[in-house]
Design a protein around this motif. Sequence first.
Motif, short mmCIF file in Angstrom:
data_model
loop_
_atom_site.label_atom_id
_atom_site.label_comp_id
_atom_site.label_asym_id
_atom_site.label_seq_id
_atom_site.Cartn_x
_atom_site.Cartn_y
_atom_site.Cartn_z
N ILE A 1 37.13 78.16 62.56
CA ILE A 1 38.37 78.30 63.33
C ILE A 1 39.56 78.04 62.42
CG2 ILE A 1 39.72 77.42 65.28
CD1 ILE A 1 36.96 76.53 66.50
N GLY A 2 39.47 76.99 61.62
CA GLY A 2 40.55 76.68 60.67
C GLY A 2 40.75 77.78 59.65
N ARG A 3 39.66 78.32 59.12
CA ARG A 3 39.78 79.41 58.14
C ARG A 3 40.42 80.64 58.79
NH1 ARG A 3 34.95 76.94 56.47
NH2 ARG A 3 33.61 78.28 57.70
N TRP A 4 40.04 80.93 60.03
CA TRP A 4 40.61 82.08 60.74
C TRP A 4 42.11 81.89 60.97
CZ3 TRP A 4 42.60 82.68 65.79
CH2 TRP A 4 42.78 84.00 66.19
N LEU A 5 42.49 80.70 61.43
CA LEU A 5 43.92 80.43 61.64
C LEU A 5 44.70 80.58 60.33
CD1 LEU A 5 43.73 77.29 63.96
CD2 LEU A 5 44.60 79.56 64.60
N ALA A 6 44.17 80.00 59.26
CA ALA A 6 44.85 80.08 57.96
C ALA A 6 44.97 81.53 57.49
CB ALA A 6 44.10 79.23 56.94
N ARG B 1 45.35 84.12 59.19
CA ARG B 1 46.36 84.82 60.00
C ARG B 1 47.76 84.25 59.79
NH1 ARG B 1 45.38 87.42 64.63
NH2 ARG B 1 46.97 86.18 65.68
N GLY B 2 47.84 83.15 59.06
CA GLY B 2 49.12 82.49 58.87
C GLY B 2 49.54 81.68 60.09
N ASP B 3 48.60 81.41 60.98
CA ASP B 3 48.86 80.62 62.18
C ASP B 3 48.53 79.16 61.91
OD1 ASP B 3 49.73 82.77 63.73
OD2 ASP B 3 47.70 83.24 64.40
N VAL B 4 49.41 78.51 61.17
CA VAL B 4 49.19 77.12 60.80
C VAL B 4 50.15 76.26 61.61
CG1 VAL B 4 49.21 75.46 58.90
CG2 VAL B 4 48.48 77.83 58.49
N PRO B 5 49.62 75.43 62.51
CA PRO B 5 50.49 74.64 63.37
C PRO B 5 51.21 73.54 62.62
CG PRO B 5 48.21 74.02 63.71
CD PRO B 5 48.20 75.20 62.77
N GLU C 1 40.64 73.02 56.53
CA GLU C 1 40.68 74.45 56.24
C GLU C 1 42.10 75.02 56.25
OE1 GLU C 1 37.93 75.78 55.21
OE2 GLU C 1 36.79 73.98 55.74
N LEU C 2 43.06 74.23 56.70
CA LEU C 2 44.45 74.69 56.79
C LEU C 2 45.17 74.38 55.48
CD1 LEU C 2 45.31 73.42 60.39
CD2 LEU C 2 44.57 75.72 59.69
N PRO C 3 46.12 75.23 55.08
CA PRO C 3 46.83 74.99 53.82
C PRO C 3 47.73 73.75 53.87
CG PRO C 3 47.74 76.91 54.95
CD PRO C 3 46.52 76.49 55.71
N ALA C 4 48.21 73.40 55.04
CA ALA C 4 49.04 72.20 55.20
C ALA C 4 48.64 71.54 56.51
CB ALA C 4 50.51 72.57 55.23
N PRO C 5 48.32 70.26 56.46
CA PRO C 5 47.88 69.61 57.70
C PRO C 5 49.06 69.42 58.66
CG PRO C 5 48.03 68.01 55.93
CD PRO C 5 48.31 69.35 55.32
#
Length: 101
Positions: free
Chosen positions: A38-43, A45-49, A70-74
């Motif tokens: 899920i984190g890889r998919w969000l990242a 797509r650029g959907d990083v909360p 998995e997100l580029p920025a927590p």
Amino acid sequence: MTLRLILIRHAKSDWSNPGQDDHARPLNYRGRRDAPEIGRWLASRGDVPGLALCSTAMRAAETLALILPELPAPPRVQHSPHLYHASPEVMLMVLKTADAP
């Protein structure tokens, strides 16, 4: 300013102990395996909360903990007991009172 709301349900939980308190139910093997995706998919797509609101249920907290690396920025994380089995009205109240970045 436009904000985006991303709703994520917890990954697959473990039902091997039927007497276990629902709030304390952890993820099962498949849930722990799949949650990082899920984190890889969000990242991808650029959907990083910037803010993650999470129930205090164990399976929700575990899912989020496996997504975050998995997100580029927590994001900032806020755990709320109000989100456990929350109605749409309660979810909306939590969102309205959140300090979104």
